[in-house]
Design a protein around this motif. Structure first.
Motif, short mmCIF file in Angstrom:
data_model
loop_
_atom_site.label_atom_id
_atom_site.label_comp_id
_atom_site.label_asym_id
_atom_site.label_seq_id
_atom_site.Cartn_x
_atom_site.Cartn_y
_atom_site.Cartn_z
N THR A 151 46.19 42.62 42.74
CA THR A 151 44.92 43.06 42.14
C THR A 151 43.96 43.61 43.19
N ALA A 152 44.19 43.30 44.47
CA ALA A 152 43.34 43.85 45.52
C ALA A 152 43.56 45.35 45.70
N TYR A 153 44.65 45.87 45.13
CA TYR A 153 44.94 47.29 45.26
C TYR A 153 44.37 48.10 44.08
N ILE A 154 44.50 47.59 42.90
CA ILE A 154 44.07 48.33 41.71
C ILE A 154 43.11 47.47 40.90
N GLU A 155 41.93 48.02 40.62
CA GLU A 155 40.91 47.29 39.87
C GLU A 155 40.89 47.79 38.43
#
Length: 776
Positions: free
Chosen positions: A100-104
């Motif tokens: 989730t740190a890559y795509i919000e």
């Protein structure tokens, strides 16, 4: 078209955060992850979403924009986009993260990419997204100074950065301008291409055509060409071919180009020639001829045509397998059933007809299939139990078998490379079959990169590969039954995907099945009284080899699947409530799970530490679950609620057995001697009255329906003349009025050929189950 988004990057290799993405192969490399999970493959739809997000890192891309680009001219649901984003997050996730740190997710709007992006081909940098509480100027590039050891830049560094920022930005801008001028000059020097009939894209670039496949198909018919074998120099291919002019199959020989095929030998009416194998010297081809009354014999014909000579009988067998010895004087056979049954591997001397058993330990409940000598004659590799099997190796003179893979997979053919070290084999993955290459020395494996491929063959001298390319599409059908006879199949939930394993709940209303219709392979649920209720079940990845099992009250399902680390797991699913729970099953490798007489008792088929398959009964009201009883050698089981018994098949033989609900060994009895067959051990289901419905195929009917009752007269009815049924599960309406079956809506198989590249550096660990988890 997506509005306000620049053109996609032209580089093929992109650094996204700490991960590296190769766009052409759809591979994501995650640094620091476990070796078996470091390289991950995206589905085409997930890659399409990623490309859209890459055009504007840090900016929100709406759902409508993503639908318009990735799913054009369709009416997709939100679920397909959610699945694509979920797969992207899993691909970018570290061992202890969820991606989730890559795509919000922007609630009720869309998604945005949160990490810096760099095109590795030309080292141009796409700006990293700003912090959420900072509003950057349009098109501004804000380089970030390197952090100190404590993670924050000192105040003096930040002050100097503010004073010199405009000069740095000016230098960056000039460098980019120079790079653009150089690229433009190179493009002007490139010779102009002739215009193509495909036209011109909106950005002015010409359409050259679709990328070339690494292989070419040498057959192009509407039927089935299967079981290829190559001449030693790779110039010719022999294969099994069905014929529209006659029932049964013949063996044909063809050059590896597209020259017309010729018959190896005339096949008598009512017979089928199958399983060709080319001799090491290239002069002969051995094959099997099947005829009326379950007759079978192995024959040898000259590769150039001519007289056929008899080798041995194989009457009544199934899963026949044989190959040549390295000197060409004999044939090595796998386990044989029928009138000439033998458990284990033997060598037949062709001249004398003398059999020599191979000296090695044979498992009591195992069937050793497709033995083949390595080209240097040192090893024999075989498949133990191809229905739920693995590759094994032993010295050519006999000895202790050594397991090469450990996944209980559905192996679909295999072949040695000429170096006697690497093996190419086919394996069912999700809704398709794929080819993998195994290094037998260090147990590493790679995906050969061919979709819908199986039954590989490799030439002895020049590494030419031949394989079966079968891209079948299966749909769901409801087949009405009247007086035990099937009516016209009716299609359910049409799609362009591949559907399978339809399992109807005891309430007769709910249906679950597996499908790749959204781009990802998953489990789907629907209330048949409300067709618009169809939706995927999130939070799990089902296993191909076993269908789900409903609880007696139709509220829960037991589903075999894989967790995030690719370990086998049993899930309990509440489809109406969309709840998925991984169960604490007390076995290391569960293969199938089903409810016993009630929801508190669970039956598990697993493979134990001694590589034996067993059926066990557990009471799950205690923690850990309490083992009540077990039976060895079980390959598939179903619970018959009408008679409170368990029906099951065995690996060691065809047929069907029953045992009471407590798995008392004294209650075991045989229900059928030959049905289901070893290969179709999953194509049966329990009807309301306790009889067993079974699907098979025949020469004049693609899908035969029969009902198995102990001691009753056998009856068969043609369910569908042309369409084959899937071999991995179906179900029946509780009142016996209908079947729910997966039938082929598009099918056929051709022979593909290609030169194999040099054996690669190891990529995956073959011992881990993760080696086969490939998203499609």
């Amino acid at each position: 078209m997506i509005s306000n988004i620049s053109e996609p990057p032209s580089a093929d290799v992109v650094r996204i955060g700490s991960c590296t993405v190769t766009l052409s192969s759809r591979e994501v490399t995650v640094p620091g992850a476990r070796r078996v999970r470091r390289v991950r493959r995206l589905t085409p739809k997930a890659l399409g979403v990623l490309k859209a997000l890459l055009r504007s890192p840090g900016a929100v891309v709406t759902r409508d924009e993503l639908f318009a680009e990735v799913w054009p001219d369709t009416l997709p649901t939100n679920d397909v986009l959610t699945q694509a984003v979920t797969q992207l997050r899993k691909a970018f996730a570290s061992d202890d993260g969820d991606g989730t740190a890559y795509i919000e997710t922007i609630a009720k709007t869309g998604y945005r990419l949160l990490v810096p992006v760099r095109m590795l081909a030309d080292e141009s940098v796409v700006p990293a997204p700003a912090e959420p509480d900072v509003a950057p100027a349009a098109n501004a590039v804000t380089p970030v100074p390197a952090p100190t050891a404590t993670g924050a830049a000192p105040a003096s560094v930040r002050s100097r950065w503010r004073r010199h920022r405009r000069y740095v930005l000016l230098a960056v801008g000039l460098a980019m301008l120079v790079a653009l001028l150089v690229m433009a000059a190179l493009l002007l020097q490139r010779p102009s291409a002739e215009p193509t009939s495909s036209g011109v894209l909106e950005d002015g670039s010409r359409v050259i055509g679709s990328p070339q496949r690494p292989y070419r198909l040498i057959t192009a018919t509407a039927g089935f060409e299967t079981y290829p074998t190559l001449s030693p120099d790779g110039s010719q291919v022999a294969y099994e071919a069905d014929s529209s002019a006659r029932n049964g199959s013949t063996v044909k020989v063809q050059t590896s180009g597209n020259a017309p095929a010729r018959l190896l030998a005339e096949t008598p009416d009512g017979y089928s020639d199958r399983f060709p194998n080319w001799s090491p010297n290239g002069r002969d081809i051995a094959f099997a001829r099947f005829g009326p009354g379950a007759s079978c014999e192995v024959l040898i014909a000259s590769a150039t045509g001519g007289a056929v000579r008899h080798v041995t009988r194989c009457d009544g067998t199934e899963l026949l397998s044989f190959d040549w010895t390295p000197d060409g004087r004999g044939l090595v056979f796998g386990s044989l059933a029928g009138a000439h049954a033998y458990r284990g591997i033997r060598v037949l001397d062709i001249a004398s007809g003398r059999w020599t058993p191979l000296a090695y330990q044979v498992a009591e409940d195992s069937f050793d299939y497709a033995p083949r000598y390595s080209p240097d004659g040192r090893w024999i590799v075989f498949v133990r139990n191809p229905q739920i099997g693995d590759l094994w190796r032993l010295p050519a003179s006999g000895g202790v078998p050594e397991q090469l893979t450990a996944d209980s997979a559905e192996i679909r053919g295999w072949a040695w490379r000429s170096d006697s070290r690497h093996i190419v084999f086919g394996r069912r993955v999700d809704s398709e079959s794929r080819l993998y290459e195994l290094d037998t020395q260090n147990r590493t494996l790679r995906d050969v990169g061919i979709d819908d491929a199986q039954s590989p063959a490799v030439s002895r001298h020049n590494e030419m590969l031949a394989f079966v390319h079968r891209k079948a599409q299966f749909g769901l059908f409801r087949v009405p039954l009247k007086d035990g006879q099937p009516g016209q199949p009716q299609r359910l939930f049409p799609s362009n995907g591949r559907d399978g394993q339809p399992m109807l709940a005891p309430d007769g209303r709910q249906l679950v099945f597996t499908s790749d219709r959204s781009g990802n392979y998953g489990l789907w649920w629907a209330d048949l009284t409300r067709p618009d209720s169809l939706r995927p079940v999130e939070g799990l990845r089902p296993e191909t080899r076993q269908a789900a099992d409903w609880s007696p009250d139709s509220t829960h399902l037991l589903v075999s699947g894989r967790d995030a680390q690719a370990n086998p797991v049993i899930y309990e699913v509440s489809p109406r409530d969309e709840q998925v729970v991984a169960l604490p099953v007390p076995v290391a490798q569960p293969l199938q799970a089903l409810y016993g007489g009630d929801s508190d008792h669970v039956l598990i088929v697993d493979r134990d530490a001694r590589e034996r398959l067993r059926l066990s009964l557990f009471d799950r009201r205690q923690s850990p679950w309490r083992l009540l009883a077990s039976i060895d050698g079980v390959s598939q089981a179903r619970f018959d609620r009408s008679a409170q018994r368990v029906l099951f098949t065995r690996l060691s033989a065809g047929g069907l057995w029953s045992v009471d609900a407590q798995l008392s060994t004294g209650s075991i009895q045989q229900v059928s001697e030959d049905r289901p067959s070893r290969w179709r051990y999953r194509t049966w289901t329990v009807a309301r009255d306790g009889s067993v419905d079974y699907l098979s195929n025949g020469a004049s009917c693609a899908t035969l329906f029969s009902r198995i009752n102990a001691g009753a007269t056998r009856t068969e009815h043609c369910l569908d003349v042309d369409r084959l049924s899937a071999g991995n599960g179906f179900s029946a309406q509780p009142d016996g009025s209908a079947l729910y079956v997966a039938l082929a809506v598009a099918d056929g198989a051709d022979i593909g050929v290609m030169p194999l590249p040099e054996a690669p550096v190891a990529v995956f660990s073959a011992v881990s189950n993760a080696l086969f988890l490939k998203g499609k």
